[in-house]
Structure formats: structure tokens, C-alpha cells
Write an enzyme that holds these catalytic residues in place. Structure first.
Site, PDB file in Angstrom:
ATOM      1  CB  ILE A  22       6.195  -0.215   6.123  1.00 51.98           C
ATOM      2  CG1 ILE A  22       6.256  -0.092   7.720  1.00 51.98           C
ATOM      3  CG2 ILE A  22       6.230  -1.516   5.938  1.00 51.98           C
ATOM      4  CD1 ILE A  22       5.416  -0.523   8.673  1.00 51.98           C
TER       5      ILE A  22
ATOM      6  N   GLY B 190       0.898  -1.243   0.088  1.00 52.53           N
ATOM      7  CA  GLY B 190      -0.039   0.069   0.083  1.00 52.53           C
ATOM      8  C   GLY B 190       0.831   1.411   0.004  1.00 52.53           C
TER       9      GLY B 190
ATOM     10  N   GLY C 236      -8.170  -3.838   1.595  1.00 55.47           N
ATOM     11  CA  GLY C 236      -7.839  -5.017   0.946  1.00 55.47           C
ATOM     12  C   GLY C 236      -7.003  -6.063   1.603  1.00 55.47           C
TER      13      GLY C 236
ATOM     14  CD  GLU D 263      -6.249  -2.268  -1.128  1.00 54.75           C
ATOM     15  OE1 GLU D 263      -6.432  -1.383  -0.473  1.00 54.75           O
ATOM     16  OE2 GLU D 263      -6.291  -3.495  -0.958  1.00 54.75           O
TER      17      GLU D 263
ATOM     18  N   GLY E 265       2.776   4.499   2.427  1.00 57.63           N
ATOM     19  CA  GLY E 265       3.378   4.776   3.635  1.00 57.63           C
ATOM     20  C   GLY E 265       4.749   4.513   3.756  1.00 57.63           C
TER      21      GLY E 265
END
Length: 421
Positions: A213, A209, A330, A232, A211
Site C-alpha cells: 500500500i 510504512g 507508531g 518512523e 509494503g
């Protein structure tokens, strides 16, 4: 054919009391339209605004809108978080892949789709741009489609096309696409990223996703080869790896050579990258996040985050105790799909502590009121800055031992004493 309106107020004039409105989400949030909607709603009652994560949505979160407009959130954002936790907005826990199904089935009736699109091309097609997600499904079923036509919206490929003729009311508003530049990565995130990168093999297909990390993981992959993306969403960290050829999608079985996504959120450079780029396809999130689709790519690697992980491996990712923080998104879609994929694996990555080191995020028991998003039977690896815990096939005792070993040293003795295993 769309009625061309001179102002946002005019475009929204057909909205009436008790209407259920789906709002285009993430970086495609039509925030200029939401400002006008907030004004119009003051003269109406019981309007519902359905949404994923919204950007710049403060206008529709004002206290005076109570009784006039209520937010219904499938993923809670900064703007709606306080309202949800005060009981003045609604949070619906749901897998992201299920939301389009719910809309198309009619189980959640929809009156209006409020969207933001690019200007029509020479064929009369607009583009949903940087965010297809569940908005395509909302456009399929809404009785009325109201669009902000924005010259700054990138034109993207895949399922993003929407004929201008299907739009009922349109207004041209030139406004910036919400975004952000990546933050400077700190030592904790870089260490987490290195541990995760050690689990990634050449030829893996990645889901991750936005961010620190994900960006930290991507920053450690420059020596990898033939990586693919089926996710996603993605953000800025992917760009250097595409430019260097590390990500070429050559090992994928479905959509080889293509980055598959449902939306993007990031910098202007990211939006420029996806604009008219046939190597990036934005698809309906019901398809992108379907575990039966995800599994078709071999060596699928899902990388997700958490707020807490307990010593049995249960993952809380949407709440802090009983306070809702975000949503399901997701995570479970991709954890499931990656585990079904040949050679696939799932990773949950998180810093070992919160509150500037005062609180462990590896816990003996989830906080009171916290919800389980991903079950303890679904996680292959948990990663913190202190290492990697392999949970697949591990007993409860083995899980506790391995998770305590990657907790912050200040909390290991306490966790061992509290462990029931």
C-alpha cells in the site's frame, strides 16, 4: 574501550542467567549473534530477549529454548508470532514512542544491549546504521553493550553515532543486511494507492510504512511537488520521488530539507541511498514519534493500514481476532500527531477483503478478541480499492453508511443488515 573478541561466542560470554537483553531490531538485527546467543542460552535460565520486529531470528525461537530464553516482543514478527500465540513468548502492546521512555526511566530494567554497528570512523565513532529506533535508548541504559561490527552496515547521520569506547565487547562479522526488493503491485493495491494519492496535496508531509500500500501510494505521486517525509520508517518507494525532486522536504518547519526517520528496511539501493547521506537523519524514536514533534510540521499526513475496521470506525491493526499478528508500532503516535498538525489528516488504508475475497475487512463488529489500536474518534479517512470514507465529524449512522459504500459489493447488503446504526 571495547574488548575485541575473535568469535561471537566470546563476545557473548558475559551473558548470564536472568539477564534482560535488548536486541537491535529490523534490518539491523544482529542475526549472526543471535545464532550464537541461542547456543549460549541453552546453558542458562530465564534470559529475556526484548525486541521490536526481528529479521532472521529463527535461532532464538526454537522450542528447545523454552525455560532458557524467552522473547519479549513490542512488535511481533514472523519468527515470534507462533510463540506469542502459544503463550511461549510475550507481546507487550505499547506505542513505539513510549518504549525509549520506558527504558530510560528504568521501568523496564536492561542488562545488555546487543547491537550491530558500522566499523569506527577516524573519530572513533561507530554508527547504528539503518535502525536507531529504541536501540539508542537501550544503549543509554544497558550495563553491557555487545556489538557485531559489520563492514556492510551503512553509516547514517542523526542520532546514529555510538562511540566505540562505550562498547564493552565487539566482534567483527561481515554479514548481509536483511532486506527485500519491492513486490510487483497488483490492481487492488494500485487502486487503493490512487485513492490515497488523491487526498495528498502539494506540500504535505508524509508518514507511511512498508509494503504494497505505501509503495502503491508513492507510485501515484509523481505529479506532486514539495512533499516532505517525517516517518518512523520508510522503504524503497521513496527513492524515485527523491530522485525526481517530488520529495524535497522544502515545506517542513522542523528539519527542513531533511528526511526524518527512525529506521529503514528495503533493498540494497535503499541502503546505499542512506549511507553517509546528510539529507536523511535517523533520530531517536522517542523524538520522531512524539505527537508534540509530529504536529510541528504543517499538513502532516499519516497513512497506516489495518486488519479490520468496524462500522463505527474502530481500527484493529495488531491482531486477527484473539491471535496477535504484529503490534501497535507508531500508528497512534502519527494519527495523533497528524490530527494536531495544522491542516494535517490521518488515513487508514486497507484492501476491502481478506482470504482471497472470502472475508470482508470492513465489519459490523471487530472479531471476537480483536484489540482496538486506533479509536473511532481518531480516524479522518478510511480507504479501500472501492473508494474513500470521510469519517471526521461523522455520526455513527453516517460512518456506517460511508464505510459500507467502500466495502466489497459482495458484503454490502450483509453489512447493512448487521449495522446497529
Amino acid at each position: 574501550m571495547a574488548e575485541i573478541c575473535a568469535t561471537a561466542d566470546a563476545a557473548l560470554s558475559s551473558i548470564k542467567s536472568s539477564d534482560r537483553i535488548w536486541c537491535h531490531s529490523m534490518a539491523a538485527t544482529p542475526y549472526k549473534m543471535l545464532e550464537a546467543l541461542a547456543d549460549r542460552a541453552m546453558g542458562l535460565r530465564d534470559v529475556q530477549l526484548l525486541q521490536l520486529h526481528l529479521e532472521h531470528a529463527e535461532a532464538v525461537c526454537q522450542p528447545q529454548l523454552e525455560g532458557h530464553l524467552r522473547n519479549r516482543c513490542y512488535f511481533v514478527s514472523h519468527s515470534t508470532r507462533d510463540l506469542v500465540n502459544q503463550g511461549k513468548a510475550d507481546y507487550v502492546p505499547m506505542f513505539l514512542s513510549e518504549i525509549p521512555k520506558m527504558l530510560r526511566s528504568g521501568k523496564q530494567p536492561m542488562d545488555v544491549a546487543l547491537i550491530q554497528v558500522s566499523p569506527p570512523d577516524r573519530h572513533g565513532n561507530c554508527s547504528l546504521g539503518v535502525s536507531v529506533e529504541a536501540t539508542l535508548a537501550a544503549c543509554d541504559v544497558a550495563k553491557t553493550i555487545i556489538a557485531q561490527v559489520n563492514p556492510q552496515m551503512p553509516r547514517t547521520h542523526g542520532d546514529a553515532a555510538i562511540p566505540f569506547s562505550t562498547i564493552d565487547f565487539a566482534v567483527e562479522i561481515d554479514s548481509a543486511i536483511p532486506g527485500f526488493e519491492s513486490a510487483v503491485l497488483g490492481d487492488v493495491h494500485l487502486r487503493i494507492g490512487r485513492h490515497v494519492a488523491e487526498l495528498i496535496r502539494d506540500g504535505d508531509c508524509l508518514q507511511m510504512g512498508i509494503g504494497a500500500i505505501p509503495d502503491a501510494v508513492l507510485s501515484h505521486l509523481s505529479d506532486h511537488r514539495r512533499l516532505g517525509i517525517h516517518t518512523e520508517m520508510f522503504s524503497n518507494g521513496v527513492l524515485p520521488l527523491v530522485e525526481s525532486g517530488v520529495i524535497d522536504n522544502s515545506n517542513k518547519v522542523i528539519h527542513p530539507g531533511k528526511i526524518v526517520t527512525g529506521f529503514v528496511l528495503g533493498s540494497k539501493a535503499l541502503y546505499d541511498f542512506v549511507d553517509d547521506n546528510t539529507e536523511v537523519i535517523f533520530l531517536d524514536i522517542e523524538y520522531v514519534n512524539n505527537p508534540a514533534v509530529i504536529r510541528k510540521n504543517p499538513r502532516m499526513m499519516s497513512i497506516n493500514s489495518a486488519i479490520q475496521v468496524d462500522l463505527s470506525g474502530q481500527v484493529c491493526a495488531d491482531s486477527i481476532g484473539g491471535k496477535v499478528y504484529s503490534g501497535f508500532g507508531g500508528q497512534v503516535d502519527f494519527v495523533t500527531g497528524s490530527q494536531l498538525s495544522e491542516g494535517g489528516r490521518s488515513i487508514i488504508a486497507l484492501p476491502a477483503t481478506a482470504l482471497s475475497g472470502k472475508q470482508s475487512r470492513i465489519v459490523s463488529h471487530l472479531a471476537n478478541g480483536a484489540g482496538v489500536v486506533t479509536s473511532r474518534a481518531q480516524v479522518d479517512y478510511v480507504v479501500t480499492e472501492f473508494g474513500t470514507a470521510h469519517l471526521y465529524g461523522a455520526s455513527l449512522r453516517e460512518r456506517a453508511e460511508r464505510l459500507i459504500a467502500i466495502a466489497h459489493p459482495d458484503f454490502r447488503e450483509e453489512l447493512a443488515a448487521a449495522s446497529a446504526f
